[in-house]
Scaffold this active site. Structure first.
Site, PDB file in Angstrom:
ATOM      1  N   TYR A 172     -15.027   0.659  -6.681  1.00  0.00           N
ATOM      2  CA  TYR A 172     -16.302   1.326  -6.421  1.00  0.00           C
ATOM      3  C   TYR A 172     -17.259   1.121  -7.586  1.00  0.00           C
ATOM      4  CZ  TYR A 172     -13.540   3.147  -2.692  1.00  0.00           C
ATOM      5  OH  TYR A 172     -12.734   3.205  -1.586  1.00  0.00           O
ATOM      6  N   LYS A 224      -2.183  -1.554  -3.833  1.00  0.00           N
ATOM      7  CA  LYS A 224      -3.060  -0.389  -3.803  1.00  0.00           C
ATOM      8  C   LYS A 224      -2.216   0.870  -3.928  1.00  0.00           C
ATOM      9  CE  LYS A 224      -5.937   1.917  -0.448  1.00  0.00           C
ATOM     10  NZ  LYS A 224      -6.406   1.918   0.912  1.00  0.00           N
ATOM     11  N   LYS A 246       0.862  -1.181   0.000  1.00  0.00           N
ATOM     12  CA  LYS A 246       0.000   0.000   0.000  1.00  0.00           C
ATOM     13  C   LYS A 246       0.892   1.222   0.000  1.00  0.00           C
ATOM     14  CE  LYS A 246      -3.537   2.442   2.560  1.00  0.00           C
ATOM     15  NZ  LYS A 246      -4.658   2.304   3.493  1.00  0.00           N
TER      16      LYS A 246
END
Ligand code: PBG
Length: 330
Positions: free
Chosen positions: A319, A255, A200
């Site tokens: 999303y 990510k 990340k």
């Protein structure tokens, strides 16, 4: 080397018709690959717009259940829930994270009761709950790794006991996977999955998320660079992956997504472990806004997700999951 010469080889032959292109397609995207992140909050309204993320809302529990039902109808069977916590419940230690009546624990119990088959993913991190917006507790204004580990362990246990199938530590403290695996094992929670945010990066692509969960104002100008990875690095991601596997991660994650697909490819090739990618809020909003403006065709969303698959991702948190599922199903 086989010589491929023209006109014996004309690569346009297999591109000539849609069905041919489908037959020779090397990668595919299906609803099995998609995980829907959902924002939840303790609020009267069913759902509230998030201005920086068109088409995405903050849901109360009732609306979360309705949304989950819609997702199941579209073939999406995994959700990742993220809370927006009222500011009067935030403090320096993130205490509200350890209250089993908080919105996340309530949501997990409610989802487990109504949708036992749905895969429920819960973030393990303190930033939604801290008044300084960091993912850990501070000592001398520094994020204290080892103090934070104790709290993450406690949070992880509570989330698993509340019904999370998958725990997703997203904080990037050293050693978190190890301590979480230990506490799960010692409490008999041997089947709880750890999906580690392994690589990340300290990224500016998280802006809209921080607005959505209300941590942006708390964090202010502070950065997370002392714990999240430097986006200049790839070898370090492989090092993190090796450690996370050793410590007990079942699945690793990269990510953000699009700008980091070399990292996905390198991890998948080297470790052959389930590897997920998170198409984060900023990536979603950039594409979505351009689609809404008519500057980009709506197919750009599917393209960006399929490219994650091509890079080696087994599944994608996005999303756009619900929107793409309805396209895939039509
Ligand atoms: C919190 C967390 C963040 C995201 C997921 N979990 C934000 C951050 O690290 O500041 C980002 C997700 C997104 O941008 O969509 N630890």
């Amino acid at each position: 080397m086989i010589k491929r010469t023209y006109p014996q080889s004309r690569l346009r032959r297999t591109r000539a018709k849609g069905y041919l292109r489908d037959l020779v397609a090397e990668n595919h995207l299906s609803t099995n690959d998609l995980i829907q992140p959902i924002f939840i909050a303790d609020q009267q309204e069913m759902k509230i717009d998030i201005p920086s993320m068109p088409g995405i809302y903050r849901h109360n529990l009732e609306s979360l259940y309705a949304e989950t039902e819609e997702l199941i109808k579209q073939g999406i069977k995994s959700v990742a829930i993220f809370p927006a916590i009222d500011s009067d419940k935030k403090d320096a230690q993130g205490s509200h994270a350890f209250d089993d009546k908080n919105i996340v624990c309530s949501a997990l119990r409610g989802l487990a009761e109504r949708f036992p088959e749905v895969i429920k993913i819960a973030d393990v991190a303190l930033d939604p709950y801290t008044d300084h917006g960091h993912d850990g507790v501070l000592s001398d204004s520094r994020v204290d790794n080892d103090q934070t580990l104790k709290l993450l362990q406690e949070q992880a246990l509570l989330l698993a006991q509340s019904g999370a199938d998958v725990l997703a530590p997203s904080d990037m403290m050293d050693g978190r996977v190890k301590v979480i695996r230990n506490i799960l094992e010692s409490n008999g929670l041997v089947d709880t999955i750890i999906l580690s945010y392994t690589a990340k990066y300290a990224s500016s692509f998280y802006g809209p998320f921080r607005e959505a969960v209300g941590s942006a104002a708390n964090l202010g100008k502070a950065s997370k660079k002392t714990y999240q990875m430097n986006f200049a690095n790839l070898d370090e991601a492989l090092h993190e992956t090796a450690m996370d596997i050793q410590e007990g991660a079942d699945i690793v994650m990269v990510k953000p997504g699009t700008a980091y697909l070399d990292v996905v490819h390198a991890i998948k090739s080297k470790f052959q472990i389930p590897t997920f990618v998170y198409q984060v809020s900023g990536e979603y909003s950039m594409l979505k806004l351009s689609i809404e403006k008519g500057w980009l065709d709506k197919d750009v969303m599917l393209e960006s997700l399929l490219c994650c698959k091509r890079a080696g991702a087994d599944a994608i948190l996005t999303y756009a999951a619900k929107q793409i599922a309805s396209e895939l199903n039509s």
